[in-house]
Structures are given as C-alpha cells and as structure tokens.
Design an enzyme around this catalytic site. Sequence first.
Site, PDB file in Angstrom:
ATOM      1  N   ASP A 172       0.665  -1.253  -0.186  1.00 38.69           N
ATOM      2  CA  ASP A 172       0.067  -0.090  -0.435  1.00 38.69           C
ATOM      3  C   ASP A 172       1.246   1.064  -0.274  1.00 38.69           C
ATOM      4  O   ASP A 172       1.731   1.249   1.061  1.00 38.69           O
ATOM      5  CB  ASP A 172      -0.639   0.051   1.270  1.00 38.69           C
ATOM      6  CG  ASP A 172      -2.214   0.767   1.202  1.00 38.69           C
ATOM      7  OD1 ASP A 172      -2.276   1.187   0.303  1.00 38.69           O
ATOM      8  OD2 ASP A 172      -3.386  -0.111   1.813  1.00 38.69           O
ATOM      9  N   ASP A 229      -3.162   4.352  -3.060  1.00 36.42           N
ATOM     10  CA  ASP A 229      -4.256   5.135  -2.236  1.00 36.42           C
ATOM     11  C   ASP A 229      -4.851   6.562  -2.984  1.00 36.42           C
ATOM     12  O   ASP A 229      -3.884   6.857  -2.670  1.00 36.42           O
ATOM     13  CB  ASP A 229      -3.635   4.948  -0.345  1.00 36.42           C
ATOM     14  CG  ASP A 229      -4.805   5.880   0.436  1.00 36.42           C
ATOM     15  OD1 ASP A 229      -4.836   5.121   0.883  1.00 36.42           O
ATOM     16  OD2 ASP A 229      -4.364   6.865   0.932  1.00 36.42           O
ATOM     17  N   GLU A 248      -6.978   2.626  -5.748  1.00 34.82           N
ATOM     18  CA  GLU A 248      -7.996   3.303  -4.684  1.00 34.82           C
ATOM     19  C   GLU A 248      -8.940   4.725  -5.345  1.00 34.82           C
ATOM     20  O   GLU A 248      -8.170   5.919  -4.925  1.00 34.82           O
ATOM     21  CB  GLU A 248      -7.756   3.754  -3.310  1.00 34.82           C
ATOM     22  CG  GLU A 248      -9.068   4.024  -2.555  1.00 34.82           C
ATOM     23  CD  GLU A 248      -9.238   4.757  -1.308  1.00 34.82           C
ATOM     24  OE1 GLU A 248      -9.957   4.567  -0.410  1.00 34.82           O
ATOM     25  OE2 GLU A 248      -7.798   5.219  -0.805  1.00 34.82           O
ATOM     26  N   HIS A 268     -10.640  -2.469   5.551  1.00 34.98           N
ATOM     27  CA  HIS A 268     -10.581  -1.824   6.613  1.00 34.98           C
ATOM     28  C   HIS A 268     -10.915  -0.479   6.578  1.00 34.98           C
ATOM     29  O   HIS A 268     -10.646  -0.158   8.039  1.00 34.98           O
ATOM     30  CB  HIS A 268      -8.850  -1.360   6.472  1.00 34.98           C
ATOM     31  CG  HIS A 268      -8.420  -0.760   5.404  1.00 34.98           C
ATOM     32  ND1 HIS A 268      -7.854  -1.401   3.899  1.00 34.98           N
ATOM     33  CD2 HIS A 268      -7.833   0.589   6.092  1.00 34.98           C
ATOM     34  CE1 HIS A 268      -7.732  -0.411   3.417  1.00 34.98           C
ATOM     35  NE2 HIS A 268      -7.235   1.069   4.524  1.00 34.98           N
ATOM     36  N   ASP A 269     -12.079  -0.028   5.262  1.00 30.56           N
ATOM     37  CA  ASP A 269     -11.901   1.216   5.577  1.00 30.56           C
ATOM     38  C   ASP A 269     -14.349   0.864   5.854  1.00 30.56           C
ATOM     39  O   ASP A 269     -14.853   2.005   6.222  1.00 30.56           O
ATOM     40  CB  ASP A 269     -12.280   2.595   4.523  1.00 30.56           C
ATOM     41  CG  ASP A 269     -10.673   2.173   4.031  1.00 30.56           C
ATOM     42  OD1 ASP A 269      -9.971   2.944   5.027  1.00 30.56           O
ATOM     43  OD2 ASP A 269     -10.497   3.029   3.618  1.00 30.56           O
TER      44      ASP A 269
HETATM   45  C1  GLC Z   1      -7.439   5.289   2.078  1.00 29.88           C
HETATM   46  C2  GLC Z   1      -7.055   4.317   3.152  1.00 29.88           C
HETATM   47  C3  GLC Z   1      -8.144   4.919   4.301  1.00 29.88           C
HETATM   48  C4  GLC Z   1      -6.862   6.064   5.007  1.00 29.88           C
HETATM   49  C5  GLC Z   1      -7.285   7.580   3.934  1.00 29.88           C
HETATM   50  C6  GLC Z   1      -6.331   8.349   3.867  1.00 29.88           C
HETATM   51  O1  GLC Z   1      -9.003   5.223   1.716  1.00 29.88           O
HETATM   52  O2  GLC Z   1      -8.063   3.565   2.656  1.00 29.88           O
HETATM   53  O3  GLC Z   1      -8.359   4.193   5.386  1.00 29.88           O
HETATM   54  O4  GLC Z   1      -7.931   6.642   6.203  1.00 29.88           O
HETATM   55  O5  GLC Z   1      -7.146   6.839   2.873  1.00 29.88           O
HETATM   56  O6  GLC Z   1      -5.242   7.809   3.981  1.00 29.88           O
END
Ligand code: GLC
Length: 527
Positions: free
Chosen positions: A97, A193, A249, A310-311
């Site tokens: 990541d 990310d 993402e 995890h989100d």
């Molecule tokens: C992404 C991650 C999340 C994090 C955010 C800011 O959405 O998956 O866990 O809080 O980015 O980095």
Amino acid sequence: MVEWWKQSVFYEIYMPSFKDGNGDGIGDFSGITSKLDYLKELGIDGLWLTPFYPSPKVDNGYDIADYYEIDSDYGTMEDFELLIKEAHQGGIKVIADLVLNHTSSEHKWFKESRSNKDHPKRDWYIWRDEPNNWESFFGDTAWEYDQVTNQYYYHAFAKEQVDLNWANPDVKEAMFDVMKFWLEKGVDGFRLDVINFLKVNDRFIDNPFDADKNEQNHLYDKDQEGILTIIEQIAEFVHQYPDKFLVGEVGSEDIGILKQFSGLGKLDVVFNFNIGSIEKFDAGRLFEQLSETEKAYDEHQVPTLFFSSHDMSRFISRFGGDEDRAKAVAALMLTAKGVPFLYFGDEIGMRDWITDDIEKMKDVQGLMGYKLALEAGKTAEEALAIANEKSRDKSRTPMRWNASGNVGFSDAEPWITIPNDAMKVNVAEQENDPASMLSFYKKLLHLRKEHSALRLGEYEELRYDEGMISYIKKDHSERIRVLLNFSNQERVLNVGNDAVLLLATKQESPESGRILANEAMLIKEGL
Ligand code: GLC
C-alpha cells in the site's frame, strides 16, 4: 500470456491485526511469514499489505513519516525481505500500500516545508494565506493554521496527514524514487491510496453544498484536470518493470469516473466501489452494478470484486449476518468477472465489532465524528452512535486464530481491545470442520484454480430474475453456470443432461432439481 494478476485472488492484510510474531500485541511481518502455509492452503495468490512504513499512526499508517523504512512495530527490513522471499517461494505475490497523496506531519519534508516560506520544499505542500471552504473527508475544515509562517496548509484527511502538492514536479520525482526503491526490494506492485486526490483545483474554488445529501459536494478537491496525466506517468514508470501490478483506490461509486482510471496505459485495475460498497444487501442493485460495469468497460479493463476492507463494515454483518447469504456473496466474488480482493477474517466469517465505550475507539474518523457530534450539541450516547457509524475499527479487530483470550496475540494487550466473547468464530475450530465457512472458502478457491472459465471466462449471459443472479462463464475449454439465489424462495433448476454439479452451498446431494433460498450453485455444462 495472461498477466498473473488477471487470474489472481488477493487477500488484504491489515498489518496490526493479522498475526503477532513477537508477542507485543501488534501484528507484524514475522507473524505473516509464519502464516504463509495457512494462506497457501486457503488458496489465495497475492497479498495486499496495508502501510508498514514508520508512522505516528494517527490514521494507522496512512500517515507515513519515512518512505524508506519499516515501522518497528512490524519488524525490521530483514523481516520484510524474508516475507517477500518466502511468499514468492510459495507462489504468492505481495503488493504494498502506498500513500502518494499526503505525508505525515512528522515527515522531514513537511518539517522543512513549514520551517520558512523560502525553503525549497515550501512548495511541496499546499500553503495559502486564507482557507477556502473545503472540508476534510474526516469532517471539519481541511485547512490548518500554522503559526510558524502564519499560513494555512491543506489536508484532505486528518491534520496530521498533509497533502503534497503534485503540481510541483519535484514531488513526482521524489515519489518515483520511492516506488523504485520498493520495486527493487521485490514488491509485485502497489495499491495506490486515494489516487484521484493527487490534484486539487488550482484556483481553489469553494465546493458547493449538496442540499439533498446535506453535505459538501467535493467538486474541486478530487478528480481534477491533469490527474489522468499523472496516472499515466505513474503507470508508465511502474510498468517499465516487468510484471508489476497497480490497483488504485479511486474514491468514487460512479462507474463513469472509475472507468477513466484503468486500462491501457493507466492503472491495471481500480476498486469498483460501485459494486463493493453497497450498504444494504440488494441483489437487484448488485446485478445492476455488475452489468453496468460490464457495459462500461472496454476490452482492456477488468473490474475488481470485493465487499469488505479496512475502511468498511464486514459484509457478513452489513448484509444482515446470514451465513448462507454470505457464502452466496463469496461465490459471486470468486466467480464473477473481475479480480477478487478478500479481506482477512472474512474467510472465517468474522463479524463487525461495535464498542459501547468511546475510550476504546481508535479510529481517527470515528473519534472525529464523536467530537463534532458533541460540538453540535448531541448527547454522549447519540455521539457514540454516530462515532460507531463512522468508525472503521469495526472491521479492524485482530484475526481470530483460536478461541483463547487475546485472540491469538499471545498474552500481550492487543493494539485494540475487544471482549473475548465478541466473536465466536475462529480458525482453529473451523479448520477441521468440512461444514465451516473456512472450508467453504477453500473449496471455492480451489475450484477457481481448477477451472479457467471461473478465472478468465467471459460472460455468455448475465441475468437477473426475481432475486436470482445468474451467469455463464465461458472460455475455450468450458462453460460454467453460476446460480445465486438471493430470494427467499426455492427455484426449479433448468439445466441440461450433461450438467455436472461442482458446488452447492446448502444441499449435500441436490437430487431435487432445485436451488434453495440463499443458495449458490456452480454447474459445469457442455461447450
Ligand atoms: C484510504 C485508506 C484509508 C485512509 C485514507 C487516507 O481511503 O484506505 O484507510 O484513512 O485513504 O489515507
């Protein structure tokens, strides 16, 4: 040759929660290495590791303070290298990541940038005399006043996660160096990310308010002009290295936006939140998004399939807690068109965890929700409910390796405290039970390995009929019909004489010619 990632199943490991190897209560690299046999037996092909770089962990590692080291909570660089080596020996790829959008406020680049207005790194971050109305995605203003130079800096997330200025080419160069470093260490690619956030509007126009949703519409702080050029440059850079994979993402549920980011010359895939983040279970909606994606994507684009992370809330909890339904959803995830991303613990049916005590909450987004709710005049009880709603701790609890005390984390206090009886499921109990969720996942993953049509086939048909999603996956060697009966009624099956049943999730020997309510079936048919 088909690219390896097109036929892989990924498994997301939330670093602090998978397996503790040194008994300090926090998951780590040696813990993961010790579980490679478990992962091989499960049948996954690739690991996605959440950030493992040194970090104050305001947002559990998504606030990186040094891009070139390993956080001591997770072990040493040698431990990391050993995991990569042993994973590769066992045929498992590893993707890292990477957070390119922001750094921790503890990163030396930011310390230099904030030190004075004339510092060469001043422009590596986004500084303004006056804030505009942009809000942080965790709530409240996205601008923090800094006394050192009397200006505000921009942070799309927590104030300790400072947005880099990707309009500055030096930032890009610095991040390419970071990527090179980890690619040469042997990672097989990156999960990027919030990758559509790298560019913000250069005139800093105020965001409009969305009256229907009663919240700010983030029109000018993501998906801005120039972002696709950056994506293409990142893809070009990474793909110079053979066989490296990029999953982005892209924070959107709009297939029209998502589709811009993947394909030829771009990211290999993006997370299809249009499919994966449906809130309540709705088979019709699920079907609609599967077929919308199929229509929207061109021949070089591949969707991704996931329902937890995890989100997010774990899908078994989010979809009502029914194990049969969860199995049918898993069957969809592992047989429909796309690259599946399993979330650790879903294979044993781990449930969401909700706290009754705000002191036990760790997640920055939940805690921010609590603070803002109290400020808005809510009672402590109401604020806790709001915090639980927003908190991502729910899916981040440690893997249940066995039934004992600290959920397999030795005797040390785990990084997050959950009551022992909060989760009854565990690996040890399920491993030798052929009827368990774990055995079901293994069976499904192994069927996928045996049948190329499940991994790589095209849809011959994709249908929806009163709660039943069905499709045929077909390649040069076989045709497999997948039936997912999400309705409350059993149905008569219409299959040919030469059909061979590969899997039924509820009936042991389905002589009945029926598919039960909430049952999934895989049937091999003649070509
Ligand atoms: C992404 C991650 C999340 C994090 C955010 C800011 O959405 O998956 O866990 O809080 O980015 O980095």
